[in-house]
Each structure stands twice: as structure tokens, then as C-alpha cells.
Design an enzyme around this catalytic site. Structure first.
Site, short mmCIF file in Angstrom:
data_model
loop_
_atom_site.label_atom_id
_atom_site.label_comp_id
_atom_site.label_asym_id
_atom_site.label_seq_id
_atom_site.Cartn_x
_atom_site.Cartn_y
_atom_site.Cartn_z
N HIS A 98 0.86 -1.19 0.00
CA HIS A 98 0.00 0.00 0.00
C HIS A 98 0.89 1.23 0.00
O HIS A 98 1.99 1.22 0.57
CB HIS A 98 -0.92 -0.01 1.23
CG HIS A 98 -2.00 1.03 1.11
ND1 HIS A 98 -1.77 2.36 1.40
CD2 HIS A 98 -3.27 0.94 0.69
CE1 HIS A 98 -2.88 3.04 1.17
NE2 HIS A 98 -3.80 2.20 0.74
N GLU A 146 -3.63 2.98 -7.41
CA GLU A 146 -4.03 4.10 -6.54
C GLU A 146 -3.03 5.24 -6.66
O GLU A 146 -1.96 5.18 -6.05
CB GLU A 146 -4.03 3.66 -5.07
CG GLU A 146 -5.04 2.62 -4.71
CD GLU A 146 -5.34 2.60 -3.21
OE1 GLU A 146 -6.50 2.36 -2.88
OE2 GLU A 146 -4.45 2.85 -2.39
O1 G3P Z 1 -6.56 1.66 0.37
C1 G3P Z 1 -7.50 2.56 -0.05
C2 G3P Z 1 -6.99 3.91 -0.14
O2 G3P Z 1 -5.67 4.17 -0.07
C3 G3P Z 1 -7.84 4.95 -0.74
O3 G3P Z 1 -8.14 5.77 0.32
O4 G3P Z 1 -9.53 7.30 1.58
O5 G3P Z 1 -9.03 7.76 -0.82
O6 G3P Z 1 -10.56 5.91 -0.22
P1 G3P Z 1 -9.38 6.75 0.20
#
Ligand code: G3P
Length: 227
Positions: A98, A146
């Protein structure tokens, strides 16, 4: 034995280390996810806080993932978390790399190779297409793209950077056709989820949109409307 796959499309809720997901509140969030998954017939998986993983996995009947594991075998390592220990805790698998808990590529490789022998699924997080391609070569169960700058922003990757989602899906599936591809960062509502699915993703990985919501159940019901 091959690890049991999850159904897709799927919503994976990473509870991170928020105060709102600690202890009793984490259990309540897990219960909401379980209820919504069973009543609405949708796939939801959760990543409880690490110290709650065993308890929640034993009480909640949806897939539970560790938020992180370390690339070590069981042994003399203080404070490390092994694949073997999350397996014993009842986890279905683990997040890996992550952006808030990065690993070296050799460590990702160690975890991704070792997990299937323990019947565990790996969801490896990536930050761009080049890293997604490199990770796809390792053949994890899933890749979650991400962009770090959108995490916690409330601006969904599927809306703000649709090309990174579509291109990741395309590139990853070229190298590893059965790979589940998720996208995350800023996902907060059903429209964001719908857009992600339209771009070819098999689901989303999210955190603050549910964990920090005033009413997490309403937020989750809104999200699943996009599946
Ligand atoms: O692991 C999920 C993450 O990093 C995304 O976070 O708060 O933007 O949904 P968020």
C-alpha cells in the site's frame, strides 16, 4: 490448493488506522459490510485494523484481508507480521505494498510467491502503469492502482484520472489475463464506482469514503449502487 477467489465486481474497504475503525467501531463497520453484502447480494471484502483481524475474521462472514504483511518467514522478527500469522488469524489474503506502507520489489515478490502455498490472496497496490506492469509479472491475485495524491482527497481516480484506470486494466491483463484489477483513491459514491467498472476495473479499493462517513451504512449503500 489454490486460494479461493472472491466474486467480482467487488468493493474492498481498507479500514486503515483511523480512530473510526479501531476496536468496537471497527467491528461495527465490519458488521455493516457483512449485512450489506448479504442483504444486497454484492461482493464486499474488508481490511480490518491489524490488531482486530483475527477477531473480526472469526465473527464476520465476508472476506477479511490483512492491511500489510512483512516479507519474512516465521521466526525471530519482533513486531513483524507474517503470511502464516494472518492465515492463522483467518484472513482470506492481504494487501501488499500500500502506498502508506511501501515494500521493495523483492519483498513484494517474496509475498506474492509464498501466498498461494498458504491459500492466501494478494492484492498488490501500485501507483502508476509502469509499476503495475512490473507487479503483473509477479502474477498476484489482484492489482489495485491508486495514485497517492488522490488518496483521501474525495476526488475519485475513476473520474479525475480515468486514463490511468483504463490503461492499467489493459496493460495488466495483457501480462496476466486473470488478474483482478481494482482502482482506488478518492472513491466516495456510486457514480465513482460505476465509472471504475465502465473503465474495465473489477472493483474498487477505498477507505475514507466509508470509514469517515457520518453514516457509513448509507455511504456503503450508495457505493454498491454503482456495481
Ligand atoms: O486503500 C484505499 C486507499 O488508499 C484509498 O483511500 O480514503 O481515498 O478511499 P481513500
Amino acid at each position: 490448493m489454490e486460494a479461493k477467489k472472491m466474486g467480482t465486481p467487488v468493493i474492498v474497504l481498507n479500514m486503515k488506522s483511523y480512530a473510526e475503525s479501531a476496536g468496537r467501531r471497527g467491528f461495527e463497520l465490519a458488521k455493516i459490510c457483512e449485512d450489506v453484502a448479504s442483504k444486497q447480494g454484492v461482493n464486499i471484502a474488508i481490511c480490518p485494523q491489524q490488531v482486530e483481524l483475527a477477531r473480526i475474521a472469526s465473527l464476520i462472514n465476508i472476506p477479511c484481508f490483512a492491511q500489510h504483511v512483512d516479507a519474512v518467514e516465521p521466526g525471530s522478527h519482533t513486531g513483524f507480521v507474517t503470511l502464516e500469522s494472518v492465515k492463522e488469524a483467518g484472513a482470506t489474503g492481504t494487501l501488499v505494498n500500500h502506498s502508506e506502507h511501501r515494500l521493495r520489489i523483492a519483498d513484494i515478490d517474496f509475498i506474492v510467491r509464498r501466498a498461494p502455498s498458504l491459500n492466501l490472496l494478494t492484492i498488490v497496490c501500485t501507483n502508476n502503469i509502469a509499476v503495475s506492469r512490473a507487479v503483473a509479472e509477479l502474477k498476484p491475485y489482484a492489482i489495485a492502482i491508486e495514485p497517492p495524491e488522490l488518496i483521501g482527497s474525495g476526488k475519485a481516480v475513476s473520474k479525475v484520472e480515468p486514463e490511468i484506470v483504463a490503461n492499467t486494466v489493459e496493460e495488466v491483463k495483457k501480462l496476466h489475463k486473470d488478474c483482478v484489477v481494482l482502482c482506488g483513491a478518492g472513491v466516495t459514491n456510486g457514480e465513482d464506482v460505476q465509472k471504475a467498472i465502465e473503465l474495465g476495473a473489477d472493483g474498487v479499493l477505498l477507505a475514507s469514503g466509508v470509514v469517515k462517513a457520518k453514516d457509513p451504512k448509507t455511504a456503503l449503500l450508495d457505493l454498491i449502487a454503482g456495481l
